[in-house]
Design an enzyme around this catalytic site. Structure first.
Site, PDB file in Angstrom:
ATOM      1  NE  ARG A  44       0.178   1.515   3.329  1.00  0.00           N
ATOM      2  CZ  ARG A  44       1.101   2.426   3.551  1.00  0.00           C
ATOM      3  NH1 ARG A  44       2.385   2.069   3.686  1.00  0.00           N
ATOM      4  NH2 ARG A  44       0.814   3.700   3.648  1.00  0.00           N
ATOM      5  N   GLY A  45       0.259   2.401  -0.142  1.00  0.00           N
ATOM      6  CA  GLY A  45       1.033   3.632  -0.317  1.00  0.00           C
ATOM      7  C   GLY A  45       1.153   3.876  -1.813  1.00  0.00           C
ATOM      8  CB  ALA A  46       0.421   6.896  -3.830  1.00  0.00           C
ATOM      9  NE  ARG A  86      -6.220   0.909  -1.744  1.00  0.00           N
ATOM     10  CZ  ARG A  86      -5.554   1.447  -0.723  1.00  0.00           C
ATOM     11  NH1 ARG A  86      -4.268   1.195  -0.555  1.00  0.00           N
ATOM     12  NH2 ARG A  86      -6.175   2.269   0.114  1.00  0.00           N
ATOM     13  CD  GLN A 193      -3.154   2.615   6.784  1.00  0.00           C
ATOM     14  OE1 GLN A 193      -3.764   2.947   7.805  1.00  0.00           O
ATOM     15  NE2 GLN A 193      -3.765   2.469   5.636  1.00  0.00           N
ATOM     16  CG  ASP A 234      -3.027   8.223  -1.478  1.00  0.00           C
ATOM     17  OD1 ASP A 234      -2.945   8.721  -0.338  1.00  0.00           O
ATOM     18  OD2 ASP A 234      -2.666   7.066  -1.748  1.00  0.00           O
ATOM     19  CG  ASN A 244      -2.260  11.660   2.539  1.00  0.00           C
ATOM     20  OD1 ASN A 244      -1.722  10.752   1.897  1.00  0.00           O
ATOM     21  ND2 ASN A 244      -1.944  11.906   3.797  1.00  0.00           N
ATOM     22  CE  LYS A 245      -5.082   5.754   4.496  1.00  0.00           C
ATOM     23  NZ  LYS A 245      -6.028   4.930   3.684  1.00  0.00           N
TER      24      LYS A 245
HETATM   25  O1  MRU Z   1      -4.533   3.308   2.142  1.00  0.00           O
HETATM   26  P1  MRU Z   1      -3.056   3.490   2.041  1.00  0.00           P
HETATM   27  O2  MRU Z   1      -2.302   2.928   3.201  1.00  0.00           O
HETATM   28  O3  MRU Z   1      -2.511   3.024   0.709  1.00  0.00           O
HETATM   29  O4  MRU Z   1      -2.861   5.059   2.083  1.00  0.00           O
HETATM   30  C1  MRU Z   1      -1.583   5.607   1.969  1.00  0.00           C
HETATM   31  C2  MRU Z   1      -1.535   7.086   2.135  1.00  0.00           C
HETATM   32  O5  MRU Z   1      -2.535   7.740   2.301  1.00  0.00           O
HETATM   33  C3  MRU Z   1      -0.183   7.717   1.989  1.00  0.00           C
HETATM   34  O6  MRU Z   1      -0.103   8.876   2.756  1.00  0.00           O
HETATM   35  C4  MRU Z   1       0.043   8.089   0.511  1.00  0.00           C
HETATM   36  O7  MRU Z   1      -0.181   6.982  -0.319  1.00  0.00           O
HETATM   37  C5  MRU Z   1       1.397   8.624   0.272  1.00  0.00           C
HETATM   38  S1  MRU Z   1       2.616   7.362   0.354  1.00  0.00           S
HETATM   39  C6  MRU Z   1       4.117   8.006  -0.038  1.00  0.00           C
END
Ligand code: MRU
Length: 343
Positions: A44-46, A86, A193, A234, A244-245
């Site tokens: 996970r994470g963009a 996603r 996270q 994201d 973002n999250k």
């Molecule tokens: O749902 P996730 O864990 O994939 O969400 C991740 C985030 O919101 C991060 O802040 C974002 O992807 C940036 S990662 C460098």
């Protein structure tokens, strides 16, 4: 820390659903399995999602060759399946488009050679992300005071990227510069996270970190312990609105109230200039069980209605600056983002 690893034939992902209790890699040979891993957040994470998907495309090409099928056709199918995992992080679509373009470019070559070049492209996506994170770190660290309390949300670290991280990359770089840093990590409900990943990453690196519940952010700001808020992204629209999250928007409002700068760190692969503003960003909604249970134990009455968006959008006017691999972008964002991206 390598969340995404290519062995030359298979993809290995560090299973982030098991961290911090178990450090375990899972091996993938088929793109459908990679799609499942993205959906279930093994990765996970963009930027990490984008890189994993790129290797998913390579696996599809390999499968096609082994089965004597058309590489381009298998790649097209894989891109479609991987793109449906996603919806919010644009890095996924950015990486898949790059792989699709490469597949077209190499389609006239012998199949084995085409696969080799597709693997090289996916490797390039991974290596470029790492280099971008380090560049972001250097630019961003300049914004961090010599002694700083930094509040972060979710995990925008090595685990969310090819390694090093975006927001946590800036924190790493500031630490490497000898700055006296203390991080407040929001636990980041519902999937934690911040607690499971950010606290683990920082602790391993010896960067002082205090874990707080999401509800505690306002209080630590009021106490004067936070000098800046630093988060990842994201998807960033052309006007700077940033997805973002979930919970990031609330932090930006709090930061404005307390007069604290609010920074976003993200590579260009996170910008989506086809969208005028954040209202156009698709927001993923995840299953109600993520909210109605905690650690597998039900905590809500059965059948209760749940709203569980995975992301929110922070309006550009609440963002002090966006840290990228080419430098720091300040308002007015529409003009300055376009200029920095060379449009
Ligand atoms: O749902 P996730 O864990 O994939 O969400 C991740 C985030 O919101 C991060 O802040 C974002 O992807 C940036 S990662 C460098």
């Amino acid at each position: 820390m390598e969340p995404v690893r290519w062995t030359g034939k298979t993809l290995q992902l560090l299973d982030q659903t098991r961290l911090p209790l178990q450090e375990e890699y899972v091996e993938y040979r088929h793109y459908e399995e990679v799609a499942h891993a993205i959906r279930t957040m093994v990765v996970r994470g963009a930027p990490a999602i984008g890189a994993a998907a790129a290797f998913g495309v390579v696996l599809a090409a390999q499968t096609a060759v082994a089965a004597g099928r058309e590489v381009k056709e298998e790649v097209t199918k894989a891109v479609e399946v991987l793109a449906a995992t996603r919806p919010t992080a644009v890095n996924l679509f950015w990486a898949l488009n790059r792989m699709k373009r490469k597949a077209e470019e190499v389609s006239h070559l012998p199949a084995e050679e085409a696969v080799r070049l597709l693997a090289a492209e996916a490797e390039a996506i991974l290596q470029e992300d790492l280099a971008n994170n380090r560049a972001m770190g250097r630019y961003g660290a300049e914004l961090v005071p010599e002694k700083a309390g930094i509040l972060t949300h979710c995990n925008a670290g090595a685990l969310a990227t090819a390694g090093y991280g975006t927001a946590l990359g800036v924190i790493r770089a500031a630490k490497e510069m000898g700055k006296d840093i203390h991080v407040f990590a929001d636990e980041t409900r519902p999937l934690l996270q911040g607690a499971r990943l950010t606290a683990w990453e920082l602790q391993r690196e010896g960067i002082p970190v205090t874990l707080i519940t999401d509800n505690t952010a306002a209080f630590v700001m009021q106490k004067g312990w936070v000098d800046l808020v630093l988060v990842g992204a994201d998807r960033i629209a052309a006007n700077g609105d940033t997805a973002n999250k979930i919970g990031t928007y609330g932090l930006a409002v709090l930061a404005r109230h307390h007069g604290i700068p609010f920074y976003v760190a993200a590579p260009f692969s996170t910008f989506d200039l086809s969208l005028k503003n954040g209202a156009e960003i698709p927001i993923e909604e995840r299953s109600p069980e993520e909210v109605t249970a905690f650690g597998g134990r039900p905590v809500a009455p059965p059948g209760v209605k749940v709203f569980n968006p995975a992301f929110d959008v922070t309006p550009a006017e609440l963002i002090t600056a966006i840290i990228t691999e080419r430098g720091v972008i300040y308002p007015p964002f529409t003009e300055n983002i376009a200029r920095m991206m060379g449009n």
